[in-house]
Scaffold this motif. Structure first.
Motif, PDB file in Angstrom:
ATOM      1  N   VAL A 131      15.744  27.696  -8.424  1.00 47.45           N
ATOM      2  CA  VAL A 131      14.397  27.192  -8.696  1.00 47.45           C
ATOM      3  C   VAL A 131      14.316  25.775  -8.136  1.00 47.45           C
ATOM      4  N   THR A 141       6.181  28.046  -8.725  1.00 47.10           N
ATOM      5  CA  THR A 141       7.613  28.062  -9.022  1.00 47.10           C
ATOM      6  C   THR A 141       7.870  28.253 -10.509  1.00 47.10           C
ATOM      7  N   ARG A 145       9.920  31.417 -12.124  1.00 41.19           N
ATOM      8  CA  ARG A 145      11.062  31.201 -13.021  1.00 41.19           C
ATOM      9  C   ARG A 145      10.876  31.962 -14.323  1.00 41.19           C
TER      10      ARG A 145
END
Length: 534
Positions: A131, A141, A145
């Motif tokens: 990440v 992002t 995640r």
């Protein structure tokens, strides 16, 4: 020499005119020393905290052993597949590095639900997720995640053993990841994302995927003296002068790979230059081309061609490409060359190459749409299962896709460009990239192609902050495939839809014409788009 830059024609004239002044002003050595005064008083505060990339090689050296040790540990536990969740420079640099070295790296820089699902479904039992986000607040992002955390947990896999975080020290993501027990690599906070190729953002995912990152740093280090010296043969000074200084200035930069071993470098250069220079109504628009693209036949007067080759000296001697800029060098050297040249181009253009004042507007618009969830505007018409919408009703008066495109091209000025933006699952619609070539031929103007929402973190700055020259063609899709985002009140499908609509709204507010074509399940054949572009 690890890097060669050959120029001819008006590019050579620009080099001959501008480089002596750059040398006399000690621009190269001042940049290498971190002089934040090169871009004027207004840029000093930003430049003061954005020049860490000139020291990236030495700062990143200690990371190599840590990355290799983690890679060996993961391999011992049967983990061999690396997925990277990152946007803009955080994903483009590792993608170039991995593709060039033939390493296995899955880059997830999309919110298209089918694309996220494909990354998750490809055997999580041997997967590690990296990440990458400077702050951790990047919505794409963060959403990726969350989805991977849930997927790992569902399989009985502890996410802290399979997720690696790359972020700035002290960022919200840094704090939350360490508290949760994740392995964290900190990057230099004095480096912006688009200049971060040789920092932890480029090295961690590439290194975990098996790339010899020590060699990459060696390549960059071998070229550093070339870029730091105040001399007429400094390739960074020559390149910066060639891409900014012709009279009249050619503000479109065609990027072609021609026989080079480096894979995908133009995409990385595109985000670096567009986001760094496209502001204040000026800039340089990179256009990623093929060796057979229509622009090479028509040669628009405002388009400068840069040809990336393995041996610029050999190409130069053949004189097959008069008037073009020929560039060669190792991958590590190329990263530094273009970072230096872009920063120096900012100096020549009188702009701050380290800020991105117009990027946030599209993010704000998307967040507003996610919060309000307005009803979608009805299409002006539907043809062959493709819904047609536009920022201006006059664009859709013809009632046909062919007519709409002709109307959009008619809005082009003599120095205009077309931007094709595809908010789709790249796995199932990869053929859409061929649409760029057909649009360029049909419109007769330089044409860029961007995968949404990836381009919002790169060329998106230029589209809104650069010259008001562009017309915009959005390609969207509507399918039954969707994916929940754990802990969020919206899905991936709703997120990418809001991102597309938000950017279209901001472009329209800036007076840029926008046409949106939405491919539905009723569409017989996506190739109808190609036919309409002819």
């Amino acid at each position: 020499m690890t890097v060669a830059v050959h120029v001819s024609g008006d590019a050579k004239a620009a080099v001959d005119e501008l480089v002596p002044g750059l040398v006399a002003s000690l621009v190269a050595s001042r940049l290498t020393a971190g002089d934040d005064d090169l871009w004027g008083e207004d840029a000093r505060a930003e430049a003061a905290v954005r020049l860490g990339w000139v020291e990236a090689v030495s700062v990143s050296r200690p990371l190599v052993a840590e990355i290799v040790a983690l890679r060996d540990d993961l391999a011992a536990r049967g983990v061999s597949r690396v997925v990277l969740a990152g946007m803009g420079g955080s994903s483009l640099a590792p993608e170039v590095i991995a593709n060039t070295e033939g390493a296995r790296l899955t880059v997830l820089d999309s919110t298209a639900p089918a694309q996220v699902l494909d990354a998750i479904d490809d055997d999580l039992r041997d997967t590690v997720l990296v990440v990458s986000s400077k702050s951790g607040s990047t919505i794409e992002t963060d959403s990726q995640r969350r989805a991977f955390e849930a997927a790992f947990t569902d399989l009985g896999i502890d996410p802290t053993e399979r997720i690696v975080v790359v972020t700035d020290p002290g960022s919200p993501l840094d704090a939350s990841a360490r508290e949760a027990g994740y392995r964290v690599f900190n990057a230099d906070p004095n480096v912006g994302g688009r200049y971060s190729a040789l920092t932890a953002f480029g090295l961690v995912p590439a290194g975990l995927a098996g790339v010899d990152i020590a060699e990459l740093l060696d390549e960059a280090e071998a070229s550093m003296l070339q870029f730091a010296v105040d001399a007429a043969d400094n390739p960074a000074l020559r390149l910066a002068a060639a891409i900014t200084g012709t009279a009249p200035r050619r503000d479109k930069l065609g990027l072609i790979t021609d026989g080079t071993h480096i894979e995908g470098l133009p995409d990385w250069i595109e985000q670096l230059i567009a986001e760094s220079t496209g502001k204040g109504g000026t800039g340089i628009l990179p256009v990623v081309l093929l060796p057979v693209s229509p622009e090479l036949e028509s040669r628009p007067a405002d388009l400068r061609i840069v040809r990336l080759v393995d041996d610029a000296d050999e190409f130069h001697l053949t004189e097959r490409h008069p008037g073009e800029i020929l560039v060669s060098g190792t991958l590590g050297a190329q990263f530094l060359l273009w970072e230096y040249a872009t920063a120096i181009a900012g100096h020549l253009l009188g702009i701050n190459p380290f800020d991105q004042p117009d990027v946030e507007s599209a993010k704000t618009a998307a967040r507003g749409l996610l919060d309000a969830r307005p009803e979608q505007v009805a299409p002006a018409f539907v043809q062959d299962g493709i819904e047609v919408r536009a920022s201006d009703a006059a664009l859709t008066e013809s009632g046909t896709i062919e007519g709409v495109m002709d109307a959009l091209w008619a809005r082009l000025e003599a120095d205009g460009y077309v931007s094709v933006q595809a908010y789709v699952d790249r796995g199932t619609m990869s053929q859409l990239q061929g649409l760029r070539e057909m649009v360029a031929a049909d419109s007769g103007r330089p044409t860029t192609f961007g995968w949404g929402p990836r381009f919002l973190h790169s060329t998106g700055q230029y589209h809104k902050g650069g010259p008001a020259q562009g017309v915009f063609l959005q390609i969207l899709e509507r399918t039954d495939v969707d994916l929940e985002i754990p802990g969020r009140p919206f899905t991936f499908g709703q997120l990418i839809e809001a991102q597309a609509a938000g950017d279209a709204a901001v472009l329209a507010e800036h007076g840029r014409p926008v046409v949106s074509l939405t491919i539905t399940d009723a569409a017989d054949d996506v190739l109808a788009l190609f036919e309409a572009a002819q």
